[in-house]
Design an enzyme around this catalytic site. Sequence first.
Site, PDB file in Angstrom:
ATOM      1  N   GLY C 147       7.711 -75.629  28.387  1.00 36.35           N
ATOM      2  CA  GLY C 147       6.814 -76.411  27.549  1.00 36.35           C
ATOM      3  C   GLY C 147       5.531 -75.642  27.299  1.00 36.35           C
ATOM      4  O   GLY C 147       5.167 -74.736  28.046  1.00 36.35           O
ATOM      5  N   CYS C 148       4.833 -76.034  26.244  1.00 34.90           N
ATOM      6  CA  CYS C 148       3.618 -75.291  25.866  1.00 34.90           C
ATOM      7  C   CYS C 148       2.508 -75.465  26.893  1.00 34.90           C
ATOM      8  O   CYS C 148       1.865 -74.489  27.297  1.00 34.90           O
ATOM      9  CB  CYS C 148       3.147 -75.725  24.480  1.00 34.90           C
ATOM     10  SG  CYS C 148       2.981 -77.506  24.254  1.00 34.90           S
ATOM     11  N   TYR C 149       2.270 -76.693  27.347  1.00 36.98           N
ATOM     12  CA  TYR C 149       1.235 -76.906  28.361  1.00 36.98           C
ATOM     13  C   TYR C 149       1.605 -76.212  29.676  1.00 36.98           C
ATOM     14  O   TYR C 149       0.757 -75.577  30.303  1.00 36.98           O
ATOM     15  CB  TYR C 149       1.010 -78.398  28.607  1.00 36.98           C
ATOM     16  CG  TYR C 149       0.370 -79.168  27.472  1.00 36.98           C
ATOM     17  CD1 TYR C 149      -0.910 -78.861  27.029  1.00 36.98           C
ATOM     18  CD2 TYR C 149       1.031 -80.224  26.864  1.00 36.98           C
ATOM     19  CE1 TYR C 149      -1.505 -79.596  26.001  1.00 36.98           C
ATOM     20  CE2 TYR C 149       0.439 -80.964  25.844  1.00 36.98           C
ATOM     21  CZ  TYR C 149      -0.826 -80.648  25.415  1.00 36.98           C
ATOM     22  OH  TYR C 149      -1.420 -81.380  24.419  1.00 36.98           O
ATOM     23  N   THR C 151       3.291 -73.557  30.111  1.00 37.39           N
ATOM     24  CA  THR C 151       3.109 -72.114  29.968  1.00 37.39           C
ATOM     25  C   THR C 151       1.677 -71.715  30.274  1.00 37.39           C
ATOM     26  O   THR C 151       1.412 -70.885  31.155  1.00 37.39           O
ATOM     27  CB  THR C 151       3.466 -71.683  28.520  1.00 37.39           C
ATOM     28  OG1 THR C 151       4.861 -71.874  28.323  1.00 37.39           O
ATOM     29  CG2 THR C 151       3.099 -70.228  28.269  1.00 37.39           C
ATOM     30  N   VAL C 152       0.745 -72.310  29.575  1.00 36.00           N
ATOM     31  CA  VAL C 152      -0.637 -71.869  29.727  1.00 36.00           C
ATOM     32  C   VAL C 152      -1.211 -72.304  31.072  1.00 36.00           C
ATOM     33  O   VAL C 152      -1.939 -71.549  31.726  1.00 36.00           O
ATOM     34  CB  VAL C 152      -1.496 -72.349  28.527  1.00 36.00           C
ATOM     35  CG1 VAL C 152      -1.569 -73.848  28.466  1.00 36.00           C
ATOM     36  CG2 VAL C 152      -2.865 -71.717  28.544  1.00 36.00           C
TER      37      VAL C 152
END
Lengths: 339, 339, 339, 339
Positions: C147-149, C151-152
């Site tokens: 997921g994008c969140y 990842t960061v």
Amino acid sequence: MRMTVRIAVAGASGYAGGELLRLLLGHPDIEIGALTANSSAGDKLLQHQPHLLPLADRQLQDTTAETLKGHDVVFLALPHGHSAELAEQLGDDTVVIDCGADHRLTSADDWKRWYGGEHAGSWPYGLPELPGQRERLVGARRVAVPGCYPTVSSLALAPAVDLIEDEVVIVAVSGTSGAGKSLKPNLLGSEVMGSASAYGVGGAHRHTPEITQNLSAAAGRPIKVSFTPVLAPMSRGILATCTAQLKDASGVREAYEKAYANEPFVHVLPEGFWPTTNAVLGSNAVQMQVTVDSDLNRLVVVAAVDNLAKGTAGAAVQCMNLALGLPETTGLSTVGVAP
Amino acid sequence: MRMTVRIAVAGASGYAGGELLRLLLGHPDIEIGALTANSSAGDKLLQHQPHLLPLADRQLQDTTAETLKGHDVVFLALPHGHSAELAEQLGDDTVVIDCGADHRLTSADDWKRWYGGEHAGSWPYGLPELPGQRERLVGARRVAVPGCYPTVSSLALAPAVDLIEDEVVIVAVSGTSGAGKSLKPNLLGSEVMGSASAYGVGGAHRHTPEITQNLSAAAGRPIKVSFTPVLAPMSRGILATCTAQLKDASGVREAYEKAYANEPFVHVLPEGFWPTTNAVLGSNAVQMQVTVDSDLNRLVVVAAVDNLAKGTAGAAVQCMNLALGLPETTGLSTVGVAP
Amino acid sequence: MRMTVRIAVAGASGYAGGELLRLLLGHPDIEIGALTANSSAGDKLLQHQPHLLPLADRQLQDTTAETLKGHDVVFLALPHGHSAELAEQLGDDTVVIDCGADHRLTSADDWKRWYGGEHAGSWPYGLPELPGQRERLVGARRVAVPGCYPTVSSLALAPAVDLIEDEVVIVAVSGTSGAGKSLKPNLLGSEVMGSASAYGVGGAHRHTPEITQNLSAAAGRPIKVSFTPVLAPMSRGILATCTAQLKDASGVREAYEKAYANEPFVHVLPEGFWPTTNAVLGSNAVQMQVTVDSDLNRLVVVAAVDNLAKGTAGAAVQCMNLALGLPETTGLSTVGVAP
Amino acid sequence: MRMTVRIAVAGASGYAGGELLRLLLGHPDIEIGALTANSSAGDKLLQHQPHLLPLADRQLQDTTAETLKGHDVVFLALPHGHSAELAEQLGDDTVVIDCGADHRLTSADDWKRWYGGEHAGSWPYGLPELPGQRERLVGARRVAVPGCYPTVSSLALAPAVDLIEDEVVIVAVSGTSGAGKSLKPNLLGSEVMGSASAYGVGGAHRHTPEITQNLSAAAGRPIKVSFTPVLAPMSRGILATCTAQLKDASGVREAYEKAYANEPFVHVLPEGFWPTTNAVLGSNAVQMQVTVDSDLNRLVVVAAVDNLAKGTAGAAVQCMNLALGLPETTGLSTVGVAP
């Protein structure tokens, strides 16, 4: 002692309805009665208008004549084609202010061509700053509130109709709230932000005949209107660039200053200043600047308006004031919310 | 018969000054006197505040005690370090409402560490919704208006201080107007639009000691504050996410509802609703929602405020009302401008 | 001589699908095969992805195993719950890169709690920069793109897991494209522009268990995650502010520099520089900065990523490269599109 | 084996310089040499172009002929008036691509009127898609890159010059990056966001004579140009609405399709599709649509371009390719970064 005017809003869950309520909450003579909706009937208003805290607990009712009856003023903020039948049922006891298109066009042919179906007839047109309109609005029982683009475009060009040739070109940059809360992919934030796009190009936008009607009436001769709306990444505001070939370039500025000298909401800016939509946000003001391109002998007027305020709901309140005999500016302001 | 309060605004060309004037133009008891600026003295107000049409022709004067003297209320919207000397020269006849930082911190050590130079002393702190503050503001001749981040952060956490551990984490997303009209490359539209960025990270922002002061006072014990501001692509608004480990998860919601039950401007939303900055834009409202992350036994409060309105100028007007004995909500609204 | 990899994209009409195609059009080893959709099957791609001119005339096909079969690589950009069955039918000849959530969580209990239904099992997790993950991705036939969140957030905190206490607080500001093209009122441009709002507050967002899984694996002990996502008015980009109490404040910066010294896509900025989402827009880069709030002995990491690129489609391409034995950075860039 | 072209960029700290470097980093034949600036000389590039990670550590040098000499190609992204002298000192060994205005206008009178000072003479004009221009660019040692507005406006109208009357009206909505990094109050994010504004109204913008020059050359007769630029709240992109009275409405679409049938970067969209600036963001593409307002017998063309890419830096790279005999599209793309 002040009189209290009891009002209802049909279409209270949408953007125009929300702006009507925002303005009416600040109007000293108003008591807010029934709020109606269609698919959202039954919901609390908070769900749709979280910025209207004083009305948060109000429940949306069905949009029917029964619900709307008995109010002094009913504002209609409905899709086109829904106003005529409702208005008939309300009777002349009630002032009906229609924010929709149903009663703006005077020509049945225009109506048929641009909207389809039968023409419901025209009502007094709610742009008091146009020549001859204010008188028709005083004491009116029915008012057709102009479209947002016609408001700013007509005000930007009407003072010049005697000075220009017969064709005008208008390109108007608009925020997205003019499209309402329609769930269309091109209106999603991800699509809109960072992007500009034109629509209704080539004379296809339904506001074209309305602008044509206004300018032709002001001119006393047919004016041809090339109108292109452009969507820009902002919620509110219209900036219209309006140009026309001049027959006579002298007296342009004077014509504008004279036309609006006594208008409380239309401001021709001092030379050197150009309007921005931010400066009129939330207000009932129209700010404009006028110049002549002397290489081309061409008039260029740039005008800014808040499409939801003076472009819709503010005009509706202004017309209500006129209809009821209240001071025209009551509850309205020329002060924008900026930055 | 109403009394008329004659006010002056020092720093009228900036964002805080503009918002003060916007609100004061809608206040029924106000007469707007001198408007002053520094480098812009001599300009017409239109040049800096094109949204304030009723004051467009006003000329900005120099910011001196002479110009400001003789008004009932003087609002200072100046860079920090400029208020104390001016205020001294104005005397106690004049109510001075300082939107700057000079008199917010009670500790001279804090002042020295965070701002440098000598501490000018503290004034009654203009956040009446905090325990014990309203009383100090009634009839005050000097008021220190809180910072925008401390306003929303303190209101979001104060009701819970007895229920939480000693450390809170706040991440607050802000519009760019909080940075004022400073001409810095990172504040250019081209840089800001489409981008988010943090600044003052690691406890480096000057609002940190102010939040610490407020929460520690409310708690009666030292509260440690981890505060990170984030710039988002919007002009106005702060959305603060505030979290803390709970000692006791029962009674959280009740604590908030009780704390703000009678507050006209602070609204704990019904369960299931979350605040947005749009909904408070231009208004004096704070909207918040509170929940418990039960996996972590952690409080999470999200609160929205307009940094220029309740976060600065609205609070200033609210405090003026208290100082003068006017109804606290006069000229202020909980209605936002949305969408 | 280069090999040519024939790929298909399921879900080519959405934002993740569009970004996959944008990146794959710039990848030197790729031939773009079938493009599929659900309700948009039959449409030309131009209708949904007007920015992908070289594929404008491609027709979207139905998303079926028959259509997808026979490609070397199939990218799935589908709603959760749709990947497992399709993947089974494709067989091991085809590398399947799943941009959805179906195979990210290793715990069947977590899956059941957060997504419901039966767990389809976990696949190699496509975040090669996490300890131990790259090896699992080399030559893999199935990859679960994070997921994008997660990842960061995971990249921002993983290097510090040995230095911090067991609870972390993450507040991540995101653009709206993370929500996809869903036609929801709160995602309309008029609502999004000028506004910030939180959602999934109190540990309710489905990315929470994924972040927890990553950080706990990196730490070798359970890490508790308080995660709050905030929507900001921008199309792309996530800026995550990540904080945790430090057990040991020495060596923080070194830990980050060491962790990412050889990573092509993760950049710890020089001291004094802070990440912005603009700077990584369209790129596969993660930019971060790390500091210690010494008053609180608290770690604060701020990290920026493009949610659609390194946060989804870029990671998918990076994982494809690893799976196929291509150089990991092929077709990817650390150069953002700014301003 | 490929040749390697060593290039320098003068003005590398600005938006045009940054976009040049972004594109050149993706160009397979380029080695990036000296990067120069004026007031920022001495700084690391990271400070000004945080999105260009591969060049982050490069130091900006002074903009002098000494620094720029010895490169195969020098790109000048400087304020107007600075190119001629530098170019002379570089000699004909070096290809000089000027992104500034100095050598665009062929008429010394026009130069004097619009820019003042002495005319430095005209160079081959870098818009190869205009009739007769490509040939002049092949092998050129000096190229004048067109202005952003003239690029999109000229391409939008050139195919129709034989079909229209002699006067055209252009209203072009632009992102703010066209104004560069100038620290002006009206370019601050707080002012720009949520607002539209016109500037250079009434034929006052310096791009007017350049558009006039292009269209008149294409027509073989004088064309009069009414041009109004409008600033919209987005960083990049221009959407130009271009209209003219038609002499002959037949064959309009065919004229456009024929003109651009073999152009790699100019795309006339299929009927029913309208361009958006998002779809060309970061790309070298121009997307346009053409229609006839049959009520008025008026041509309306809407065209979108990225002002920094095809509008400036992309055109510069395209011209470099032509000048050096490389394939014209090398390092350039028609794929936009959307949403």
